[in-house]
Write a protein that holds these residues in place. Structure first.
Motif, short mmCIF file in Angstrom:
data_model
loop_
_atom_site.label_atom_id
_atom_site.label_comp_id
_atom_site.label_asym_id
_atom_site.label_seq_id
_atom_site.Cartn_x
_atom_site.Cartn_y
_atom_site.Cartn_z
N ASP A 45 0.80 -1.21 0.00
CA ASP A 45 0.00 0.00 0.00
C ASP A 45 0.84 1.26 0.00
OD1 ASP A 45 -2.47 -1.17 -0.15
OD2 ASP A 45 -2.50 -1.63 2.00
N PHE A 46 2.04 1.18 0.55
CA PHE A 46 2.80 2.42 0.57
C PHE A 46 4.08 2.38 -0.26
CE2 PHE A 46 6.27 1.46 3.44
CZ PHE A 46 5.78 0.42 4.21
N ILE A 47 4.27 1.27 -0.99
CA ILE A 47 5.51 1.18 -1.74
C ILE A 47 5.65 2.26 -2.82
CG2 ILE A 47 5.40 -0.34 -3.75
CD1 ILE A 47 7.41 -1.93 -2.13
N PRO A 48 4.59 2.58 -3.56
CA PRO A 48 4.76 3.65 -4.56
C PRO A 48 5.16 4.97 -3.90
CG PRO A 48 2.69 2.50 -4.89
CD PRO A 48 3.22 2.04 -3.58
N ILE A 49 4.60 5.23 -2.72
CA ILE A 49 4.93 6.46 -2.00
C ILE A 49 6.41 6.46 -1.63
CG2 ILE A 49 4.54 7.71 0.16
CD1 ILE A 49 1.64 6.60 0.03
N GLY A 282 3.19 4.10 6.39
CA GLY A 282 2.52 2.89 5.92
C GLY A 282 1.87 2.12 7.06
N PHE A 283 2.65 1.93 8.14
CA PHE A 283 2.11 1.21 9.31
C PHE A 283 0.94 1.97 9.91
CE2 PHE A 283 6.02 -1.52 10.64
CZ PHE A 283 5.86 -2.23 9.47
N MET A 284 1.05 3.30 9.90
CA MET A 284 -0.01 4.09 10.49
C MET A 284 -1.32 3.86 9.73
SD MET A 284 0.11 7.82 11.92
CE MET A 284 0.35 8.81 10.50
N GLN A 285 -1.20 3.85 8.41
CA GLN A 285 -2.40 3.64 7.59
C GLN A 285 -3.01 2.27 7.89
OE1 GLN A 285 -2.19 5.12 3.78
NE2 GLN A 285 -4.13 4.26 3.14
N VAL A 286 -2.15 1.23 7.87
CA VAL A 286 -2.65 -0.13 8.12
C VAL A 286 -3.21 -0.23 9.53
CG1 VAL A 286 -2.01 -2.56 8.22
CG2 VAL A 286 -0.93 -1.07 6.55
#
Lengths: 336, 331
Positions: A45-49, A282-286
């Motif tokens: 989910d956050f790799i493109p970022i 990323g962790f925050m989003q998940v």
């Protein structure tokens, strides 16, 4: 120099602590967060970022900024779909060409910033409009629905982001490889030293024989290539190519760069911080999603995090200087 | 007339000529574009952008950026829209909107001045926070069913002229006079041109930077009111991405992001150009998909041309100075 070296790891240490804190807190709220494979899969989910943020970090260190990456993601995605499904090229060739298109877009930014001396913010703002405009036109002319985009990709292509290598999700591998690439370029090569020098004082760097214009232009090419890769990865992950991919990434990308400890004025920072910061985001989003918080509210957390982190980074040197000044004044008074 | 204001005039003149040229060129293809009706419509749809661009110009003049205007617009539009929908008076709605603009401007100013956060980062963070606040306040729903008498306000006319447009135009002229003729107004230019110099001159730099963010916030709130009145409903992403359009409009109008250069008249013309361009594409029967590509290209061409012109002017001035020095030595 020592001062700088001493300071950056301290900030990175704080970021690591923040990650640990996140894992503990989110795990307590929802134990599923402690499941390693779920955590590793969340990388998608956050790799493109993260990919774009690595190379935007390099641009920011030279004293510039690149906000056009979010549009290059969509452009690269559309080019991948267009070349492989309408033109009929081999999918891997299309991928390479799509990344190259990202690099070309970055080259245009770089030339205008470095050689035409236009402000980076303005150029990349124009670029942001232009590249997403091109992507929209390409989709519109090829007669595909804007909403669905190009969606008939071979299964092999989906493996780029969704597959596994030696039990580790490819997304994690891509993250690690691009991080290493950016890290080596910036911290282990002469080119990387030149980037810092240019950011600290462009005139001084120029006088010491560095072709600063070429250095600056090249960082935008890197940033464009990074966004191109991000576009391909996102397309592979979601299974279709659309022009509006990446539009909502501007805020997280800049948050990752700034939270990572890179000064927006240039000359200081690094990709290690950016990598850690993007993991935090990323962790925050998940974690928030698992805790049952709607994705609409995540902006509040990132916004507050951004202000708090920059306020810390910004106040520190000033604060310290003021304290020093007060102390030295007092000494003088006592002495006199 | 001092020399500087003459040069500034030239930049606005160029922008204005470009606008006229745009209308003539499109008018040649489709004469309907030159009808009074369409010009009136173009002006009306650009009002919101004009108000935003005027506020943005203050911030840009001091050498800062305000990315949060889209969020301010959305939040103030949502709050005042809900007040109006629930039968509140227009006066309360306007007051609420202005208060929101003022508070967001103060927060931005505080972050930039006291916390020393770069304005770009600070306002970007505030943008994402205000968006969430809007979602929380509206429960993620659109604000609809705004009473008809509010919507009619945007089409009231005086002497056959749209009243709202008239107010905005008069406002722009007053602001232009304030910025160029009053000493307080010149402070904004001084701060953006040379901050340390402005401090030495005794200008309260921090206070005026705070003012600029407050003005931008209040302008965004006013734009939010125009949004409610003209559009008649407020979606959760009302004004999304508008900040970049407004910055683009200001830059096209000759306002520099470095600070110290530009006028609100220029920014207004830039806003009119960008909105007219969109309607021009409709009259040219060009599909809407070309909008971003054309505005992006236009923005890049204009800034690059500006940068090259400025560079040449600097080189010429340097040469003149050098020549003068050589001549003096000769004497």
């Amino acid at each position: 120099m020592m001062h700088m070296l001493k300071k950056i790891p301290k900030w990175n240490l704080m970021l690591v602590a923040l990650i640990v804190l996140e894992i503990v807190i989110f795990g307590l709220i929802n134990p599923r967060f402690w499941n390693i494979s779920i955590l590793l899969n969340s990388f998608n989910d956050f790799i493109p970022i993260a990919i774009v943020a690595f190379f935007v970090t390099i641009v920011v260190i030279t004293g510039g900024i690149d906000i056009s990456g979010v549009s290059i993601i969509g452009l690269a995605s559309v080019v991948t779909g267009l070349l492989s499904q309408v033109v009929g090229l081999n999918i891997w060739l299309s991928v390479i060409l799509a990344v190259a298109v990202g690099g070309l877009a970055g080259l245009l930014n770089g030339i205008l910033v470095a050689y035409a001396r236009v402000q980076a913010m303005v150029v990349t703002l124009g670029g942001k409009l232009l590249y997403s405009g091109i992507a929209i036109v390409l989709v519109g002319l090829s007669g595909v629905s804007t909403y669905e985009g190009f969606s008939k990709f071979p299964p092999g292509f989906g493996q780029i982001a969704n597959g596994k290598a030696l039990g580790i999700p490819n997304a994690v591998v891509i993250f690690a490889v691009l991080f290493l690439l950016a890290y080596i370029l910036l911290h282990r090569t002469r080119y990387g030293r030149y980037i810092y020098l240019t950011g600290i004082n462009q005139n001084a760097a120029e006088y010491s024989g560095i072709n600063t214009k070429r250095i600056i232009a090249s960082t935008y090419v890197l940033s464009g290539l990074g966004a191109g890769v991000a576009g391909v990865v996102l397309t592979s992950y979601l299974g279709s190519a659309r022009s509006d991919y990446g539009v909502e990434y501007l805020m997280p990308i800049l948050t990752a760069v700034v939270l990572g400890g890179t000064l927006i004025t240039g000359g200081k920072g690094g990709v290690v911080g950016t990598a850690l910061a993007s993991i935090i985001l990323g962790f925050m989003q998940v974690g928030l999603q698992m805790a049952g918080v709607s994705t609409q509210y995540i902006g509040l957390a990132t916004g507050v995090l951004l202000i708090v982190s920059v306020a810390f980074l910004g106040i520190n040197p000033d604060f310290r200087m003021n304290v020093k000044r007060i102390l030295s004044l007092r000494k003088e008074k006592i002495g006199g | 007339m001092s020399r500087i204001s003459k040069i500034l005039k030239q930049r606005e003149l160029r922008t204005f000529l470009f606008l006229v040229l745009l209308f003539i060129a499109v008018g040649l293809v489709n004469s309907d574009y030159l009808s009074l009706q369409n010009i009136d419509k173009s002006l009306k749809s650009s009002l919101m952008y004009i108000v935003l661009a005027v506020g943005m110009t203050f911030v840009l003049l001091t050498g800062n950026l305000d990315i949060s205007v889209g969020g301010t617009l959305g939040l103030s539009a949502a709050v005042s829209g809900m007040i109006l929908r629930d039968g509140g008076s227009i006066f309360v709605a306007v007051l609420a909107a202005l208060a929101i603009g003022l508070i967001i401007g103060l927060i931005n100013g505080y972050g930039v001045i006291k916390l020393k956060i770069s304005s770009f980062i600070m306002t970007l963070a505030v943008l994402s926070i205000t968006r969430v606040v809007q979602v929380i306040y509206t429960n993620g729903k659109w604000v609809e069913n705004i009473p008809a008498h509010v919507k009619e306000l945007s089409s009231v006319s005086i002497f056959g002229f749209n009243a709202l447009a008239l107010i905005v135009i008069i406002g722009v002229i007053l602001v232009q006079l304030y910025l160029t003729k009053s000493s307080k107004g010149r402070y904004y230019y001084a701060i953006g041109d040379n901050k340390d110099g402005a401090v030495s001159l005794g200008i309260p730099v921090d206070r005026y930077i705070a003012y600029s963010f407050i003005i931008s916030g209040v302008s965004a709130a006013l734009a939010g009111l125009i949004f409610v009145s003209q559009i008649g409903f407020v979606s959760t992403n009302a004004g999304a991405g508008i900040e970049l359009t407004v910055i683009a409009a200001s830059v096209i109008g000759g306002v520099s992001l470095v600070g110290g250069i530009g006028t609100v008249i220029g920014a207004t013309l830039g806003a009119i150009i960008l909105t007219s361009l969109n309607s021009a594409l409709v009259y040219l029967k060009v599909q809407a998909i070309w909008n971003d590509l054309i505005s992006g290209t236009l923005l890049i061409v204009i800034v690059v041309a500006d940068a090259l012109l400025a560079y040449n002017a600097r080189k010429k001035a340097k040469k003149l100075r050098l020549n003068a020095r050589v001549l003096q030595k000769g004497v």
